[in-house]
Design a protein around this motif. Sequence first.
Motif, PDB file in Angstrom:
ATOM      1  N   LEU A 136       0.080  -1.484  -0.017  1.00  0.00           N
ATOM      2  CA  LEU A 136       0.057   0.085   0.263  1.00  0.00           C
ATOM      3  C   LEU A 136       0.793   1.041  -0.349  1.00  0.00           C
ATOM      4  CD1 LEU A 136      -2.579   1.206   0.012  1.00  0.00           C
ATOM      5  CD2 LEU A 136      -2.569   1.312   2.918  1.00  0.00           C
ATOM      6  N   GLY A 137       0.193   1.964  -1.165  1.00  0.00           N
ATOM      7  CA  GLY A 137       1.699   3.118  -0.756  1.00  0.00           C
ATOM      8  C   GLY A 137       2.713   3.482  -2.050  1.00  0.00           C
ATOM      9  N   VAL A 138       3.144   1.979  -2.783  1.00  0.00           N
ATOM     10  CA  VAL A 138       4.150   1.959  -2.889  1.00  0.00           C
ATOM     11  C   VAL A 138       3.517   1.358  -4.471  1.00  0.00           C
ATOM     12  CG1 VAL A 138       6.072   0.503  -3.672  1.00  0.00           C
ATOM     13  CG2 VAL A 138       5.396   0.744  -1.455  1.00  0.00           C
ATOM     14  N   CYS A 139       2.817   0.169  -4.213  1.00  0.00           N
ATOM     15  CA  CYS A 139       2.263  -0.190  -6.269  1.00  0.00           C
ATOM     16  C   CYS A 139       0.571   0.440  -6.208  1.00  0.00           C
ATOM     17  CB  CYS A 139       1.419  -1.450  -5.712  1.00  0.00           C
ATOM     18  SG  CYS A 139       0.822  -2.405  -7.567  1.00  0.00           S
ATOM     19  N   PRO A 140       0.848   1.248  -7.442  1.00  0.00           N
ATOM     20  CA  PRO A 140      -0.447   2.499  -7.457  1.00  0.00           C
ATOM     21  C   PRO A 140      -1.583   2.275  -8.020  1.00  0.00           C
ATOM     22  CG  PRO A 140       0.845   2.107  -9.879  1.00  0.00           C
ATOM     23  CD  PRO A 140       1.609   1.295  -8.325  1.00  0.00           C
ATOM     24  N   TRP A 141      -1.900   0.477  -7.769  1.00  0.00           N
ATOM     25  CA  TRP A 141      -3.180  -0.654  -8.185  1.00  0.00           C
ATOM     26  C   TRP A 141      -3.517  -0.912  -6.685  1.00  0.00           C
ATOM     27  CZ3 TRP A 141       0.639  -2.467 -12.139  1.00  0.00           C
ATOM     28  CH2 TRP A 141       0.526  -1.595 -13.101  1.00  0.00           C
ATOM     29  N   VAL A 142      -2.438  -1.005  -4.813  1.00  0.00           N
ATOM     30  CA  VAL A 142      -3.436  -1.437  -4.569  1.00  0.00           C
ATOM     31  C   VAL A 142      -3.964   0.149  -3.776  1.00  0.00           C
ATOM     32  CG1 VAL A 142      -2.156  -2.259  -2.349  1.00  0.00           C
ATOM     33  CG2 VAL A 142      -1.246  -3.053  -4.480  1.00  0.00           C
ATOM     34  N   ALA A 143      -5.208  -0.922  -3.104  1.00  0.00           N
ATOM     35  CA  ALA A 143      -6.139   0.347  -2.430  1.00  0.00           C
ATOM     36  C   ALA A 143      -5.750  -0.354  -0.270  1.00  0.00           C
ATOM     37  CB  ALA A 143      -7.257  -0.129  -2.153  1.00  0.00           C
ATOM     38  N   GLU A 144      -6.030  -0.004   0.368  1.00  0.00           N
ATOM     39  CA  GLU A 144      -6.638  -0.099   1.599  1.00  0.00           C
ATOM     40  C   GLU A 144      -7.192  -0.948   1.636  1.00  0.00           C
ATOM     41  OE1 GLU A 144      -7.260   2.142   5.983  1.00  0.00           O
ATOM     42  OE2 GLU A 144      -7.277   3.081   4.374  1.00  0.00           O
ATOM     43  N   GLY A 145      -6.736  -1.940   2.403  1.00  0.00           N
ATOM     44  CA  GLY A 145      -7.620  -3.712   2.677  1.00  0.00           C
ATOM     45  C   GLY A 145      -7.097  -4.397   1.750  1.00  0.00           C
ATOM     46  N   GLU A 146      -6.123  -4.302   0.799  1.00  0.00           N
ATOM     47  CA  GLU A 146      -5.714  -6.084  -0.131  1.00  0.00           C
ATOM     48  C   GLU A 146      -4.481  -6.402   0.228  1.00  0.00           C
ATOM     49  OE1 GLU A 146      -8.397  -3.801  -3.929  1.00  0.00           O
ATOM     50  OE2 GLU A 146      -5.903  -3.584  -3.475  1.00  0.00           O
TER      51      GLU A 146
END
Length: 291
Positions: free
Chosen positions: A195-205
């Motif tokens: 989270l916050g590194v990969c542009p496609w990852v959202a919170e909770g994933e």
Amino acid sequence: MKFINKISALLCLLSVVMFTSCDQQNEGEIYKNATGSASGLTFTSSSLSAVTVTADSPYAYIDLLRANGDVAESGEVEMTVSVGNNILADLLKVDGYVFEEGQTKTTIKIDASALEVGLKVNVSLKLNADNSELAVTETSFAISKDYSWEPLGTGLWSDGLICTLFQVQAGEQWEVEVEKAIGFDVYRVVNAYGLGVCPWVAEGEVTVDPCYITIDAIDPNAVFVSEASMGIDWGSGEFYVGSVFGQLSTSPSYTLGTKTGNEIDLGDLYVGMGADNGPYLAKPCKLVLPE
């Protein structure tokens, strides 16, 4: 609150006294039947916690106790090392034990220098000495070896994994933190898909934090990625990645990666999600190491 604290302190004190008394009583039971001139040698338990050593400090130390410390004492320890039903002779080395006069606790040193990183072995130790009938003269535990890691800096990751599974741009890049194994050309990317590194990852994933993708570049012409979690789940199971050659296939048509300067082409990787989605042959994936 003060009254409660006083009561808690009193209970703690009583617990310590009772525990100490019980411990001394058990110790007497363990050692009172020692035969001849035996000092009552014992391991702390017949089953010990697993031990992890590092490549730059490959030594494990096991506690050994005795009840009678009147004189100096030394002796040998019998060791068996195995993986499953296979006995691995001479893989590890064990020192004998030495007690100085007045000393009732010492350690037994095990040298795991020859153990490969990532290999986990089962170890049994046995004392060859006269002891109490209740002394713990045999113990067992597992030993494995890992690298020692140090921060290397910020690198550049080029994705070939997410774009294999979803319709996103291949080769999308973002900055990642990289660590290096001390003394080895082995690297690991920290939270490459965090989270916050990969542009496609959202919170909770995120499922694993920190999450590491380890890259073995000891041979720059055969860079290898051991199967690892990518630390995220989009509802179809946790993402994972690894080198095809050496894990899914031994066909030379699947190539390992290469390292040129500070750039690593990770070669033919596979990627998947959970048990029912993959593995699939991934698109090219690259890492530029920090300068």
